[in-house]
Scaffold this motif. Structure first.
Motif, PDB file in Angstrom:
ATOM      1  N   SER A  21       0.852  -1.195   0.000  1.00  0.00           N
ATOM      2  CA  SER A  21       0.000   0.000   0.000  1.00  0.00           C
ATOM      3  C   SER A  21       0.882   1.237   0.000  1.00  0.00           C
ATOM      4  O   SER A  21       2.111   1.165   0.099  1.00  0.00           O
ATOM      5  CB  SER A  21      -0.974  -0.021   1.178  1.00  0.00           C
ATOM      6  OG  SER A  21      -0.354  -0.471   2.355  1.00  0.00           O
ATOM      7  N   GLU A 134      -5.745   5.520  -7.084  1.00  0.00           N
ATOM      8  CA  GLU A 134      -6.383   5.353  -5.773  1.00  0.00           C
ATOM      9  C   GLU A 134      -6.657   6.750  -5.223  1.00  0.00           C
ATOM     10  O   GLU A 134      -5.753   7.577  -5.183  1.00  0.00           O
ATOM     11  CB  GLU A 134      -5.436   4.579  -4.859  1.00  0.00           C
ATOM     12  CG  GLU A 134      -6.058   4.203  -3.533  1.00  0.00           C
ATOM     13  CD  GLU A 134      -5.111   3.321  -2.711  1.00  0.00           C
ATOM     14  OE1 GLU A 134      -4.931   2.133  -3.057  1.00  0.00           O
ATOM     15  OE2 GLU A 134      -4.539   3.837  -1.737  1.00  0.00           O
ATOM     16  N   LYS A 173     -10.125   4.907  -1.239  1.00  0.00           N
ATOM     17  CA  LYS A 173      -9.660   4.430   0.072  1.00  0.00           C
ATOM     18  C   LYS A 173     -10.264   5.321   1.144  1.00  0.00           C
ATOM     19  O   LYS A 173     -10.093   6.539   1.106  1.00  0.00           O
ATOM     20  CB  LYS A 173      -8.132   4.509   0.090  1.00  0.00           C
ATOM     21  CG  LYS A 173      -7.474   4.016   1.360  1.00  0.00           C
ATOM     22  CD  LYS A 173      -5.955   4.065   1.184  1.00  0.00           C
ATOM     23  CE  LYS A 173      -5.190   3.493   2.343  1.00  0.00           C
ATOM     24  NZ  LYS A 173      -3.736   3.571   2.122  1.00  0.00           N
ATOM     25  N   VAL A 197     -10.715   0.456  -1.062  1.00  0.00           N
ATOM     26  CA  VAL A 197      -9.613   0.025  -0.201  1.00  0.00           C
ATOM     27  C   VAL A 197     -10.075   0.254   1.234  1.00  0.00           C
ATOM     28  O   VAL A 197     -10.289   1.381   1.679  1.00  0.00           O
ATOM     29  CB  VAL A 197      -8.329   0.831  -0.480  1.00  0.00           C
ATOM     30  CG1 VAL A 197      -7.186   0.300   0.380  1.00  0.00           C
ATOM     31  CG2 VAL A 197      -7.965   0.761  -1.961  1.00  0.00           C
ATOM     32  N   SER A 247      -6.746  -3.231   3.701  1.00  0.00           N
ATOM     33  CA  SER A 247      -5.574  -2.531   4.218  1.00  0.00           C
ATOM     34  C   SER A 247      -5.769  -2.312   5.708  1.00  0.00           C
ATOM     35  O   SER A 247      -6.853  -1.900   6.131  1.00  0.00           O
ATOM     36  CB  SER A 247      -5.421  -1.179   3.503  1.00  0.00           C
ATOM     37  OG  SER A 247      -4.395  -0.430   4.115  1.00  0.00           O
ATOM     38  N   MET A 268      -3.255  -5.540   1.133  1.00  0.00           N
ATOM     39  CA  MET A 268      -2.178  -4.547   1.078  1.00  0.00           C
ATOM     40  C   MET A 268      -1.391  -4.522   2.392  1.00  0.00           C
ATOM     41  O   MET A 268      -1.955  -4.733   3.461  1.00  0.00           O
ATOM     42  CB  MET A 268      -2.765  -3.165   0.839  1.00  0.00           C
ATOM     43  CG  MET A 268      -3.471  -3.045  -0.496  1.00  0.00           C
ATOM     44  SD  MET A 268      -3.983  -1.344  -0.753  1.00  0.00           S
ATOM     45  CE  MET A 268      -4.575  -1.430  -2.436  1.00  0.00           C
TER      46      MET A 268
END
Ligand SMILES: Cc1cc2nc3c(=O)[nH]c(=O)nc-3n(C[C@H](O)[C@H](O)[C@H](O)COP(=O)(O)O)c2cc1C
Length: 340
Positions: A21, A134, A173, A197, A247, A268
């Motif tokens: 990540s 992202e 994310k 994410v 993550s 991640m």
């Protein structure tokens, strides 16, 4: 038999289920190359921050004003604002080089929280060769008059804007702190996210008792934190049509396996790599592989999502009903002489 570790994320075919990540480890070409060498199937570069972009553009604007008024010839060497990329220039160069020289997909990251011209950097990242983008929305609402709905609208509008700015696969994310994370995730997807994410870690300030001041203090994660993405990935798997990345808190192969079992397409890692070095990626991957061999799993595809809420023999494990049971079983665990 060697299990097939490949997986798909954001429409990208990945050689394995583990990726790096966004962190300083992914910020240079050399860092990205080391990660590829260690078995990372993809990497997300550190975020280019809204503040950084806005600051650089302001500086440029001032430079242009000065040039126009002071020297006619200044205009000749003052770059065209439309195509300019000052501070973030190195970022884009790194992306370009990674695209040319590495085999793994490299994902660019933008961090911001408000609508604005800075989102056009998404297109520059695409032009530089990013395999996907992202969007890391990091927003801490401190206004007592701002409602949850206002905050959610801010997220949605930002995703819509970035979606308009770029055709690249787009992951969003976010942190876990919404009243209804599942609903919010669905709406982020409707606004244009191809993947989610889950989750970013919000950094909590601390008090320095010596200096009597607030201090930022970055603490790396531990394995316990895996439970946060674990719960929400399991709830979302099968209920939303989007790629899902996990993550937070992945320090052992078991952490990664749990996240894949509940439904992550990809897992991640950052803290574990910062703590033990990039080579830790190889150990994690090897651990995943040997567990799969031991259990006779043939592929990541086969195990992915088999313990999601939809597929789980006891769906209440994800819900409130389980809360009571867990509390009761905990006091049971304290019975002297044994664990029930
Ligand atoms: C030093 C450091 C820098 C980070 N920088 C970014 C960043 O620029 N953008 C981002 O989206 N996340 C960033 N993160 C968050 C990580 O990508 C990751 O989501 C988080 O650390 C949780 O994963 P972990 O438990 O494996 O560390 C950073 C984390 C650390 C520790």
């Amino acid at each position: 038999m060697n299990p097939d570790l490949s997986t798909r994320y954001l429409g990208l075919q990945l050689s394995g289920p583990l990726m790096a990540s966004s962190s300083p480890l992914t910020g240079t070409f050399e860092g990205l190359a080391k990660l590829q060498q260690a078995g990372a199937a993809a990497a997300v570069m550190p975020s280019l921050f809204e503040e950084q972009i806005v600051h650089d553009e302001l500086a440029l604007h001032q430079l242009q004003e000065l040039g126009a008024h002071s020297f006619a010839e200044a205009l000749d060497y003052t770059p065209d604002l439309g195509e300019y990329n000052i501070g973030p220039e190195t970022y884009l160069e790194t992306l370009q080089r990674a695209r040319k020289e590495l085999d793994i997909p490299v994902i660019a990251s933008l961090n911001g929280s408000s609508k604005g011209g800075w989102v056009r950097y998404a297109q520059l990242m695409a032009d530089a060769g990013a395999s996907a983008l992202e969007l890391n929305v990091y927003f801490v609402s401190t206004d007592v008059d701002e409602s949850g709905q206002d905050v959610e609208r801010r997220y949605i509008e930002l995703v819509e804007d970035v979606r308009k700015a770029v055709k690249l696969p787009l992951a969003v994310k976010v942190g876990p702190g919404f009243s209804s994370p599942a609903n919010m995730c669905k709406r982020l997807i409707e606004a244009g996210a191809d993947g989610l994410v889950l989750f970013n870690r919000y950094l909590r300030p601390d008090v320095d008792l010596e200096k009597l001041e607030m201090v930022p203090r970055l603490v790396l994660s531990d394995s316990y934190e895996v439970r946060i993405p674990l719960q929400w990935l399991g709830i979302l798997r099968g209920r939303v049509k989007a790629s899902l990345a996990a993550s937070s808190g992945v320090h052992t192969p078991y952490d990664a396996l749990k996240l894949l079992l509940v439904g992550a397409d990809v897992v991640m890692v950052t803290s574990a790599l910062l703590q033990h070095g990039v080579e830790q990626m190889e150990k994690l991957l090897e651990g995943v592989r040997s567990w799969m061999v031991e259990r006779e799993y043939e592929s990541i595809e086969q195990l992915k999502g088999s313990l999601s809420q939809e597929n789980c023999p006891d769906p209440s494990a994800y819900e409130r009903a389980n809360y009571m049971r867990t509390l009761i079983s905990y006091s049971g665990g304290y019975t002297p002489g044994g664990v029930r």
